[in-house]
Design an enzyme around this catalytic site. Structure first.
Site, PDB file in Angstrom:
ATOM      1  N   ARG A  68       1.097  -1.755  -0.078  1.00  0.00           N
ATOM      2  CA  ARG A  68       0.238   0.147   0.123  1.00  0.00           C
ATOM      3  C   ARG A  68       1.157   1.223   0.256  1.00  0.00           C
ATOM      4  NH1 ARG A  68       1.341   1.596   3.970  1.00  0.00           N
ATOM      5  NH2 ARG A  68       0.282   4.029   3.583  1.00  0.00           N
ATOM      6  N   GLY A  69      -0.147   2.603  -0.123  1.00  0.00           N
ATOM      7  CA  GLY A  69       1.623   3.798  -0.202  1.00  0.00           C
ATOM      8  C   GLY A  69       1.335   4.149  -1.720  1.00  0.00           C
ATOM      9  N   ALA A  70       1.355   4.928  -1.948  1.00  0.00           N
ATOM     10  CA  ALA A  70       1.116   5.836  -3.445  1.00  0.00           C
ATOM     11  C   ALA A  70       2.048   5.245  -4.188  1.00  0.00           C
ATOM     12  CB  ALA A  70       0.202   6.555  -3.616  1.00  0.00           C
TER      13      ALA A  70
ATOM     14  N   ARG B 186      -6.329  -0.463  -7.196  1.00  0.00           N
ATOM     15  CA  ARG B 186      -7.127   0.703  -6.377  1.00  0.00           C
ATOM     16  C   ARG B 186      -7.283   2.559  -7.277  1.00  0.00           C
ATOM     17  NH1 ARG B 186      -4.241   0.721  -0.426  1.00  0.00           N
ATOM     18  NH2 ARG B 186      -6.475   2.275  -0.559  1.00  0.00           N
TER      19      ARG B 186
ATOM     20  N   GLN C 217      -3.435   2.313  10.002  1.00  0.00           N
ATOM     21  CA  GLN C 217      -1.635   2.351   9.391  1.00  0.00           C
ATOM     22  C   GLN C 217      -0.878   3.525  10.728  1.00  0.00           C
ATOM     23  OE1 GLN C 217      -4.767   3.054   7.542  1.00  0.00           O
ATOM     24  NE2 GLN C 217      -4.297   2.217   5.499  1.00  0.00           N
TER      25      GLN C 217
ATOM     26  N   ASP D  38      -2.203  10.688  -2.044  1.00  0.00           N
ATOM     27  CA  ASP D  38      -2.528   9.727  -3.630  1.00  0.00           C
ATOM     28  C   ASP D  38      -2.874  10.444  -4.558  1.00  0.00           C
ATOM     29  OD1 ASP D  38      -3.319   8.707  -0.194  1.00  0.00           O
ATOM     30  OD2 ASP D  38      -2.228   6.895  -2.013  1.00  0.00           O
TER      31      ASP D  38
ATOM     32  N   ASN E 292      -5.969  12.558   0.210  1.00  0.00           N
ATOM     33  CA  ASN E 292      -4.764  11.525   1.410  1.00  0.00           C
ATOM     34  C   ASN E 292      -5.835  10.577   2.317  1.00  0.00           C
ATOM     35  OD1 ASN E 292      -2.754  10.696   1.998  1.00  0.00           O
ATOM     36  ND2 ASN E 292      -2.410  11.503   4.329  1.00  0.00           N
ATOM     37  N   LYS E 293      -5.331   9.650   2.982  1.00  0.00           N
ATOM     38  CA  LYS E 293      -6.182   8.936   4.050  1.00  0.00           C
ATOM     39  C   LYS E 293      -6.866   9.906   4.915  1.00  0.00           C
ATOM     40  CE  LYS E 293      -5.926   5.806   3.704  1.00  0.00           C
ATOM     41  NZ  LYS E 293      -6.451   4.206   2.916  1.00  0.00           N
TER      42      LYS E 293
HETATM   43  C1  LIG Z   1       4.148   8.175   0.580  1.00  0.00           C
HETATM   44  S1  LIG Z   1       2.445   7.164   0.310  1.00  0.00           S
HETATM   45  C2  LIG Z   1       0.938   8.817   0.560  1.00  0.00           C
HETATM   46  C3  LIG Z   1      -0.353   7.691   0.887  1.00  0.00           C
HETATM   47  O1  LIG Z   1      -0.101   7.603   0.003  1.00  0.00           O
HETATM   48  C4  LIG Z   1      -0.590   7.252   2.671  1.00  0.00           C
HETATM   49  O2  LIG Z   1      -0.709   8.927   3.140  1.00  0.00           O
HETATM   50  C5  LIG Z   1      -2.255   7.356   2.396  1.00  0.00           C
HETATM   51  O3  LIG Z   1      -2.720   7.510   2.467  1.00  0.00           O
HETATM   52  C6  LIG Z   1      -1.702   5.749   2.092  1.00  0.00           C
HETATM   53  O4  LIG Z   1      -3.255   5.016   1.979  1.00  0.00           O
HETATM   54  P1  LIG Z   1      -3.637   3.294   1.789  1.00  0.00           P
HETATM   55  O5  LIG Z   1      -4.515   3.194   1.995  1.00  0.00           O
HETATM   56  O6  LIG Z   1      -2.940   2.617   3.139  1.00  0.00           O
HETATM   57  O7  LIG Z   1      -2.436   2.885   0.744  1.00  0.00           O
END
Ligand SMILES: CSC[C@@H](O)[C@@H](O)C(=O)COP(=O)(O)O
EC number: 5.3.1.23
Length: 363
Positions: free
Chosen positions: A54-56, A91, A202, A243, A253-254
């Site tokens: 996970r993470g962009a 995603r 997370q 993201d 973002n999240k």
């Molecule tokens: C460097 S990653 C930045 C974002 O991807 C992060 O803040 C985030 O929201 C991740 O979401 P996730 O759903 O855990 O993939």
């Protein structure tokens, strides 16, 4: 970054067989450090959908390798286009995923079929190497911000972050956490308020694990505590990842990031967003109406996973039987609430002009 003094990236190709792809299973952290060996397209798609990765930036890099794995089985034009579309759809919110697949296709469409597999591994490797370089540069840019605050007064610089934008969310270094690691490594006294980040936690599971492993002082807080801490002067700045950023500086973002930005504005706390340019979606300008927001299974809200007193990782139900749950996974913080963006090319206001000054090639 290092785990027990061994340097790791978040994705790598097996040194022995030269083709299988390795990741950490992030659904198992912080309780165990399990390495997954990915050997095919469907396994990669599953890993992204279920958030084993996970993470962009990281899902873009892993999807790129997913295409390389797919091409080992069938490198025809039709299969390549089909597999690329499947991986890109795993995603919806993080634009790095679509960006990475597009970049792979740009090279592979002009590569003879016989050379495609080698070219795909090469391009995926480049994507990874560039991500590391960009995140390190983001770290240096953000370090200046932290250093300026540290120079103004004694005591720790208190930074609040949401979700996980650390090295495990990228190929290495992280985005929001890169400046924090660098500040810590240079002897600046930093302390991080870690939002737990419900529903998937997370922050509590990944950010706390990363910071603890690196020796960075941190405190995990309930998601709703940030506004209170800001009112009482206990937050010097907020740094989050993202993201997708529009060409005008709106930030996805999240879920919950927007509320932190509102609280930060009300309390004059600087709210910074760290991102590599691969996270900018130059095709859109209105984040609220144009960024697709992932809706995930309500079970992530109704249930929670943790370790019990016997050391077993287990899930428990939080809500009454039959209570429905909604689970929008991201929100959009309008540019007007963002103090600035920290990119690999420097810091800029969250505006179209600010981004264009740093990235004139996109104008
Ligand atoms: C460097 S990653 C930045 C974002 O991807 C992060 O803040 C985030 O929201 C991740 O979401 P996730 O759903 O855990 O993939």
């Amino acid at each position: 970054m290092k785990i027990d003094n061994v340097s790791y990236r978040s994705v790598w190709v097996d040194a022995d067989d030269g083709w299988s792809v390795h990741i950490f299973d992030q659904t198992r952290l912080p309780w165990s450090l399990d390495i997954l060996r990915l050997t095919g397209r469907d396994q990669v798609a599953h890993a992204i959908r279920t958030m084993q990765v996970r993470g962009a930036p990281l899902i873009g890099a892993v999807a790129a390798y997913g295409l390389a794995l797919a091409l080992r089985h069938d490198s025809s034009d039709a299969a390549m286009e089909r597999d690329a579309a499947l991986l890109a759809a795993t995603r919806p919110t993080a634009v790095n995923l679509a960006w990475a697949i597009r970049r792979m296709l740009t090279r592979l469409r002009t590569t003879p079929q016989a050379d495609r597999v080698a070219a795909a591994y090469d391009e995926a490797g480049r994507i990874c190497d560039e991500d590391v370089i960009q995140n390190e540069a983001i770290g240096r840019q953000g370090l200046e911000l932290i250093g300026e605050i540290a120079a103004r007064r004694p005591g720790p610089v208190n930074i609040l972050t949401h979700c996980n934008a650390g090295w495990i969310a990228t190929v290495d270094w992280g985005t929001a956490l890169a400046p924090i690691y660098m500040a810590h490594d240079r002897g600046i006294d930093v302390h991080v308020w870690v939002d737990e980040t419900r529903p998937r936690n997370q922050g509590a599971s990944l950010t706390a694990w990363e910071l603890g492993s690196h020796g960075v002082k941190h405190t995990v807080i309930a998601d709703n505590a940030g506004g209170h801490l800001m009112q009482h002067g206990q937050v010097d700045l907020v740094i989050v990842g993202t993201d997708r950023v529009t060409r005008t500086g709106d930030v996805a973002n999240k879920i919950g990031t927007y509320l932190k930005a509102l609280a930060a504005r009300d309390n004059n706390v600087p709210f910074w967003v760290a991102l590599p340019s691969t996270t900018i979606d130059w095709t859109i300008s209105d984040g609220v109406s144009e960024i697709p927001i992932e809706e995930r299974d309500g079970r992530e809200v109704t249930h929670i996973q943790g370790r019990d007193a016997e050391g077993r990782v287990t899930g428990v139900q939080l809500v009454p039987d039959g209570s429905p749950a909604a689970n929008p996974a991201f929100d959009v913080t309008p540019a007007r609430l963002v103090t600035g963006l920290i990119t690999e090319r420097g810091r800029c206001p969250a505006t179209a002009d600010g981004l264009c000054d740093l990235f004139p090639e996109y104008v």
